[in-house]
Design a protein around this motif. Sequence first.
Motif: not given
Lengths: 793, 145
Positions: A537-556
């Motif tokens: 019942d849960v879906e994760l959405i990532h990687g699209d700057s038009d749908t996701v609020a400003f984030g800093m990505g993945t590293y470290g």
Amino acid sequence: MSNRYIGKSIKRVEDKRFITGKGKYTDDMVLPQQTYAHIVRSPYAHALVKKIDISAALAIEGVVAVFTGDDIRNAGINGVPCGWQVNFKDGTTMKEPSHPLLVGTGDTIKHLGDAVAVVIAEDRNIAADAADAVEVDYEVKNAISNPFEAVQAGATPVHPEVAPNNIAFDWTLGNPRDEVDAAIAASHHVTTLDFINQRVIPNAIEPRVAIGHYDTTSEKYTLYTSTQNPHLIRLMMSAFVLGIPEHKVRVVGPDVGGGFGSKIFHYTEEALVVWASKQIERPVKWTSERSEAFMTDAHGRDHVTKAEMGFDKDGNVMALRVKTYANLGAYLSLFAPAVPTYLHGTLLQGLYTTPKINIDLVGVFTHTNAVDAYRGAGRPEATYLLERLMDLGALEMGMDPADLRFRNFIPPFDGVTQPGYQTQVALQYDSGNYEGVLKRGLEMLDYKGFREDQKEALKNGKLLGVGFSTYVEACGIAPSAVVGSLGARAGLYESAQVRVQPTGKVSVYTGSHSHGQGHETTFVQIVADKFGIPMEDVELIHGDSDTVAFGMGTYGSRSLAVGGSAIMKSIDKILEKGAKIAAHKLEANIDDLEFNEGKWTVKGTDKSISFGDVSLTAYVPHVYPEGLEPGLDFSSFYDPANFTYPFGCHIAVVEIDPETGKVKLKRFLAVDDVGNVINPMIVDGQIHGGLAQGIGQALFEGAIYDDNGQLINGSYMDYCMPRADDLPMFEIDRTVTPCPHNPLGVKGAGEAGCIGSTPAVVNAVIDALWSGGHQVKDILMPLTPERVWRAMQ
Amino acid sequence: MQLTGSHTLEAPTAQVWKMLMDTEILAKIVPGISRLEKIGENEYNAVSEIKLGPVSGSFSGGLTLSEIIDNQEFTLNVSQNSKIGNADAAIKIILKDLGNQTELSFDGDARLSGLLARTGQRVLSGVANSLTKQFFSNFDEELQN
């Protein structure tokens, strides 16, 4: 709340599409009217571009356009920026040469693969052929590739106007140098290592790909790109390179086949395809060839170092003095200045109580590809330095390397009832139990038994060795105020939005980005358990700057510690509001409710309302608390209070064939403490992958630039990658010391394997050689049979 | 990359020297050369086809002779360009008079760039050796004609 998922080895939900070939990577996308770009790259490392003749290329049928560095210059386009400023010791600003998208006539090529033109055609093959037809007249000049040689008097400057001595910055950290000098001088024994931490090439299996699409109707730009970091790419490209308003740009990072750091950065090709798309009013796709990936994906490591560790007569570490020349390459990549400084110098306390530490470091330009973060980024270099010194110090002093560590470990502290540990090099460790991981590692090894086997092997003419590495790393990057004070030009929080839909299904938006880490499983496990609903019942959405609020990505190793914590904040907000709705519907006092297994229940009764019913009520608010807004949808930003500090113990057992010098890795043990674990199988997988890369650096990998700046092993025929049959079955275990300052108690697991493993392998080889009477201090990595054999002669 | 080799030819030095200075003969005995034309005093244009293990390509560029001491030695400067990379070499060629025989030896250094440097390097010394052998056997053959 439920207890079904967190802490369980749930199979990765994303693997179905990856294993069945249904992943959707950037190169799988074909946009209507799409064109194909091929980049004309310099075969020289240092050369003046005298003339670029594109006439023959333009004459080829199917060629749509050719743009050169002259066009880019005439269009007034800036180069790609650097995102971290490290100033000179005396306060002067870091030397920051511009990094143009294409080098124009009269300008200078700074490294092999520097680009001069882009050819755009109807298909890939035409573009490649036409790129061959672009005639560039070069005046070839001397190149320099070694950072130590680059700072010597008379060395060829990479940027004569900006940094005539090739120094980008010099930097120091720790106790005053004279105090450290005195402590070294007063030491009973000083172990000294002059060594090179060689350059490695990240080699993500999916090469970089970028599609620029300017939509003539909306006048909006879309960039599809194989990136770890969509929002930061959007910010850099729109504000600093192309000067397009940020709201007119969308950046999408779809399925990405590995990054290991190399896809954090904003690359020239990304801005180039976006700009070119506007010029020709058609989408432009560029797909890196493997050969281009070797030449132009940001590389890792490349330090030339002298390190000295002083011990008292009992083996207590009294001081550490370090001088390092860090190769930055020809241009400053996005985070390049931070890697050898704030991700390396700050880790030189290691796990030890060393009272005096100083590092003096020079960041150097050379005619080579840019060096930036590669899995571990700075922390593997720090661990290599410290752990080599510990094992070598033990050998030199005739002490046991495990005992030497136990003697010097920082005592256990949980960061809750005991304070964090303040190091001599700026950081405050959050929590740790360093003895614990080494004790467990020795148990798994059967250390006593090993030393007997080693003696026995020697009788039979074989050389067995064991190498230790106990490490700490700074992950969960990073508290914005802290990194801001250290020169970061960005904050390093994370965003999350949890949107409960009317039917009780949940969409989770994260600003972090999954490119192999399994976020679609781990993050969903958390949300499903916290709401007491099925993972389906849960879906994760990532990687699209038009749908996701400003984030800093993945590293470290930051996604779960920072991104997961942001999700937790939204979950809390939803449960708080949900309880108000539930209380209203159940006509009960909110304090009398408990939330369990997806239901709010009035304590001591059988009156309850499900998560789904509350969700529906939030969107159909007919019977609803007065003054409460409809909807069940919360955004959050989480800025961590501190870095997280995973730690661990890696142990390698090797056998050397004295006839050939070939090293066989017989056993590899890793006991890592990454705090609480959400999905043990995914953490194991991250550790495995990291170990393979760390062991790869020790035994196989290494970029070789010749004295003309030519990369002479830029292919899979020549650059040796670790393969499955080079590695033993890893023996791994964990201890759990929760992070005291984030809601999940997690520390991050993405880099640990790569940070601890390299010195363990090299130490094991050195131990094997000493056991056979060869008192070798160092062998240049990778430890090829030839180098090991020569060291024995 | 170092280029060295030597071979004893069954001919007096003067004859060997004359052959080396003859464009037509040189084009015949140097492996891979498909065209060699004289464009000036000691200056030539050359086109060659060379296959180096996994990489093969058509090279073109210039050859110049310098530091010439008649019947004794000269330096061959080669600059060849191709789509797979470029090669620049300076090779000193020495003739040693052994009466009816001549020892021809050379010693030089080649600088490679581009794809040639990246993927050809590890097979190159083997290729250079086989090209050298071929050059000398071609020379022997030419002497017998």
